[in-house]
Design a protein around this motif. Structure first.
Motif, PDB file in Angstrom:
ATOM      1  N   ARG A   1       2.871  -4.219   2.471  1.00  0.00           N
ATOM      2  CA  ARG A   1       3.697  -3.527   1.477  1.00  0.00           C
ATOM      3  C   ARG A   1       4.685  -4.491   0.832  1.00  0.00           C
ATOM      4  O   ARG A   1       4.867  -4.485  -0.397  1.00  0.00           O
ATOM      5  CB  ARG A   1       4.425  -2.372   2.151  1.00  0.00           C
ATOM      6  CG  ARG A   1       5.436  -1.642   1.268  1.00  0.00           C
ATOM      7  CD  ARG A   1       6.130  -0.557   2.075  1.00  0.00           C
ATOM      8  NE  ARG A   1       7.214   0.076   1.355  1.00  0.00           N
ATOM      9  CZ  ARG A   1       7.066   1.087   0.503  1.00  0.00           C
ATOM     10  NH1 ARG A   1       5.858   1.564   0.248  1.00  0.00           N
ATOM     11  NH2 ARG A   1       8.115   1.626  -0.098  1.00  0.00           N
ATOM     12  N   TRP A   2       5.340  -5.307   1.631  1.00  0.00           N
ATOM     13  CA  TRP A   2       6.326  -6.238   1.088  1.00  0.00           C
ATOM     14  C   TRP A   2       5.668  -7.339   0.259  1.00  0.00           C
ATOM     15  O   TRP A   2       6.237  -7.773  -0.754  1.00  0.00           O
ATOM     16  CB  TRP A   2       7.133  -6.840   2.232  1.00  0.00           C
ATOM     17  CG  TRP A   2       8.032  -5.838   2.895  1.00  0.00           C
ATOM     18  CD1 TRP A   2       8.345  -4.587   2.434  1.00  0.00           C
ATOM     19  CD2 TRP A   2       8.738  -5.997   4.127  1.00  0.00           C
ATOM     20  NE1 TRP A   2       9.201  -3.955   3.299  1.00  0.00           N
ATOM     21  CE2 TRP A   2       9.463  -4.793   4.360  1.00  0.00           C
ATOM     22  CE3 TRP A   2       8.839  -7.011   5.068  1.00  0.00           C
ATOM     23  CZ2 TRP A   2      10.264  -4.604   5.480  1.00  0.00           C
ATOM     24  CZ3 TRP A   2       9.631  -6.824   6.182  1.00  0.00           C
ATOM     25  CH2 TRP A   2      10.336  -5.634   6.379  1.00  0.00           C
TER      26      TRP A   2
ATOM     27  N   GLU B   1       2.929  -6.983  -1.512  1.00  0.00           N
ATOM     28  CA  GLU B   1       2.587  -6.348  -2.789  1.00  0.00           C
ATOM     29  C   GLU B   1       3.793  -6.298  -3.715  1.00  0.00           C
ATOM     30  O   GLU B   1       3.676  -6.522  -4.926  1.00  0.00           O
ATOM     31  CB  GLU B   1       2.043  -4.942  -2.557  1.00  0.00           C
ATOM     32  CG  GLU B   1       0.579  -4.888  -2.151  1.00  0.00           C
ATOM     33  CD  GLU B   1       0.040  -3.464  -2.129  1.00  0.00           C
ATOM     34  OE1 GLU B   1       0.876  -2.526  -2.078  1.00  0.00           O
ATOM     35  OE2 GLU B   1      -1.174  -3.278  -2.171  1.00  0.00           O
TER      36      GLU B   1
ATOM     37  N   THR C   1      -0.224   6.679   2.821  1.00  0.00           N
ATOM     38  CA  THR C   1      -1.412   5.927   2.420  1.00  0.00           C
ATOM     39  C   THR C   1      -2.629   6.469   3.137  1.00  0.00           C
ATOM     40  O   THR C   1      -2.539   7.233   4.090  1.00  0.00           O
ATOM     41  CB  THR C   1      -1.236   4.434   2.744  1.00  0.00           C
ATOM     42  OG1 THR C   1      -0.983   4.278   4.142  1.00  0.00           O
ATOM     43  CG2 THR C   1      -0.062   3.850   1.956  1.00  0.00           C
TER      44      THR C   1
ATOM     45  N   THR D   1       1.010  -3.316   8.205  1.00  0.00           N
ATOM     46  CA  THR D   1       1.271  -2.339   7.149  1.00  0.00           C
ATOM     47  C   THR D   1       2.521  -2.705   6.367  1.00  0.00           C
ATOM     48  O   THR D   1       2.531  -2.697   5.138  1.00  0.00           O
ATOM     49  CB  THR D   1       1.446  -0.936   7.762  1.00  0.00           C
ATOM     50  OG1 THR D   1       0.289  -0.618   8.508  1.00  0.00           O
ATOM     51  CG2 THR D   1       1.665   0.100   6.688  1.00  0.00           C
TER      52      THR D   1
ATOM     53  N   LEU E   1       4.874   5.103   6.416  1.00  0.00           N
ATOM     54  CA  LEU E   1       3.988   4.565   5.395  1.00  0.00           C
ATOM     55  C   LEU E   1       2.548   5.030   5.588  1.00  0.00           C
ATOM     56  O   LEU E   1       1.809   5.201   4.629  1.00  0.00           O
ATOM     57  CB  LEU E   1       4.051   3.036   5.399  1.00  0.00           C
ATOM     58  CG  LEU E   1       5.396   2.417   5.011  1.00  0.00           C
ATOM     59  CD1 LEU E   1       5.350   0.912   5.149  1.00  0.00           C
ATOM     60  CD2 LEU E   1       5.767   2.817   3.587  1.00  0.00           C
TER      61      LEU E   1
END
Length: 411
Positions: free
Chosen positions: A174-175, A177, A302, A170, A298
């Motif tokens: 995120r990083w 992206e 989401t 996860t 997170l």
């Protein structure tokens, strides 16, 4: 190593010719990386420091270059005071550095409120640093990174953390992206303090009167100096960000906010890598626990399909269908009316009846007593102490990889 205040005072007189020391006292170094003393000489409060470790010596060398780059004209443009280097001398295998001692009160980031008067001064202080000429940093021989180099530096950190196999999917997603977003990294580099936190500011009457620890002064992303405010909460961060944007030409405030939050998260990756590289399992476990909490946060933001957690997703049954019934347990054999068991007696097992164990009452003399819960103030103090230790170790690890030329006078 010099440890007594009298030895440090003698080193100060050697570093600053003609200095007359009239008073002295050991000074508490919050980082624990230096032996320092507060002295009074020629009517001024001075500070003499000797590094305890090679990493602290590297940090001191970097700060010497930064303070030398901040010439008199640059200091006059700042709304706060900066320490001034007066002299340095050898101290065994290391060196002693004498600087001016700035006066002011310390603050804790958790004490900040969204309507505090000091927030305006924080925004003005950070904006003044970012408004310094870039040529000042370049001519001082300090690191200069543009947006492409900052992005590449973040990518290398994420890749190293991923190769440890301890980074949750996860967080990695995120990083990645964020790294793939072109608009996010479209910013104008500016001079940054590099280590701006509540630990480096001195305050008098709700105004910042001094800024310490310039060992990471460089040209980079202005968002890096704002990330620490997220520890005070979103309201405090947004309040300072709005004041900062009104003063400084930051471009798109939304991308500035996103990068500041990203840098705050990447501190966990730096902490993880520091534990892995030093083979410190306690630090690794602490970093993994912080990553797990990040995953939980997170996941709430989401959908379950994009959470990407390492553990298998929980299966949800259709609400229109009833869940399958559990099989009924086999009935227990009837109990004989003649059996008279007590709480301390144990029946003798036979072939026709299953063996059972009698329930015993706990002995109050040997029973474990519940531990008292720590007070709110104690928990807060422990968190601050852990955060300060983590920040100090992170900066030490960061400076180990930074090659800084040591001034010739320090040899």
């Amino acid at each position: 190593m010099a440890s007594s205040p009298f030895t440090l005072a003698a080193l100060a007189t050697s570093a600053v010719p003609g200095l007359t020391v009239t008073a002295l006292d050991l000074n508490e170094d919050r980082s624990g990386e230096f032996v320092s003393a507060r002295i009074v000489g020629d009517g001024r409060d001075l500070l003499v420091r000797v590094p305890r470790t090679p990493a602290a010596e590297v940090a001191q060398s970097a700060e010497l270059l930064s303070l030398a780059a901040l010439a008199e004209g640059a200091r006059a443009a700042l709304p706060f005071a900066v320490p001034e280097t007066l002299g340095l001398t050898r101290a065994g295998d290391s060196r002693a550095v004498v600087t001016t001692l700035l006066d002011g009160d310390r603050i804790d980031v958790e004490d900040l409120e969204s309507d505090a008067l000091v927030l305006q001064s924080i925004a003005e202080t950070i904006a003044a640093i970012h408004a310094l000429p870039t040529a000042l940093v370049q001519q001082g021989g300090l690191p200069v990174r543009d947006a492409v180099e900052v992005r590449a530096q973040v990518a290398r950190l994420v890749d190293r953390a991923q190769r440890t196999r301890l980074l949750p999917e996860t967080v990695h997603h995120r990083w990645m992206e964020a790294l793939e977003s072109t608009a996010l990294w479209d910013f104008a580099p500016a001079p940054v303090h590099g280590a701006f936190t509540a630990e480096v500011v001195l305050i008098t009457d709700d105004r910042i009167t001094g800024v310490l620890d310039w060992s990471e002064f460089s040209v980079g992303d202005p968002a890096a100096d704002l990330a620490w405010l997220l520890a005070a909460g979103d309201e405090v961060f947004e309040s300072v960000l709005a004041r900062y944007a009104a003063i400084s030409d930051t471009g798109h405030v939304g991308w500035l906010r996103a990068r500041a939050k990203l840098y705050r998260e990447l501190e966990v990756a730096e902490w993880l890598m520091h534990g892995v590289e030093t083979h410190d399992q306690d630090i690794v476990s602490d970093a993994v626990a912080m990553l797990d909490r990040m995953v939980d946060r997170l996941t709430k933001l989401t959908s379950p399909s994009r959470s990407g957690r390492a553990s298998a997703p929980r299966k949800l049954h259709n609400s229109s269908k009833r869940p399958p019934k559990r099989p009924k347990a086999s009935p227990k054999p009837p109990r004989s009316k003649r059996s008279t068991r007590t709480a301390c007696s144990t029946p003798t097992p036979t072939s026709s009846s299953p063996s059972t164990t009698a329930r015993r009452e706990p002995d109050p003399r040997t029973a474990a007593r519940p531990r008292p819960r720590p007070t709110r103030r104690a928990r807060r103090t422990a968190r601050l102490r852990t955060a300060r230790l983590r920040t100090a170790k992170l900066r030490t690890a960061r400076l180990r990889t930074r090659r800084t030329a040591i001034p010739q006078a320090s040899r």
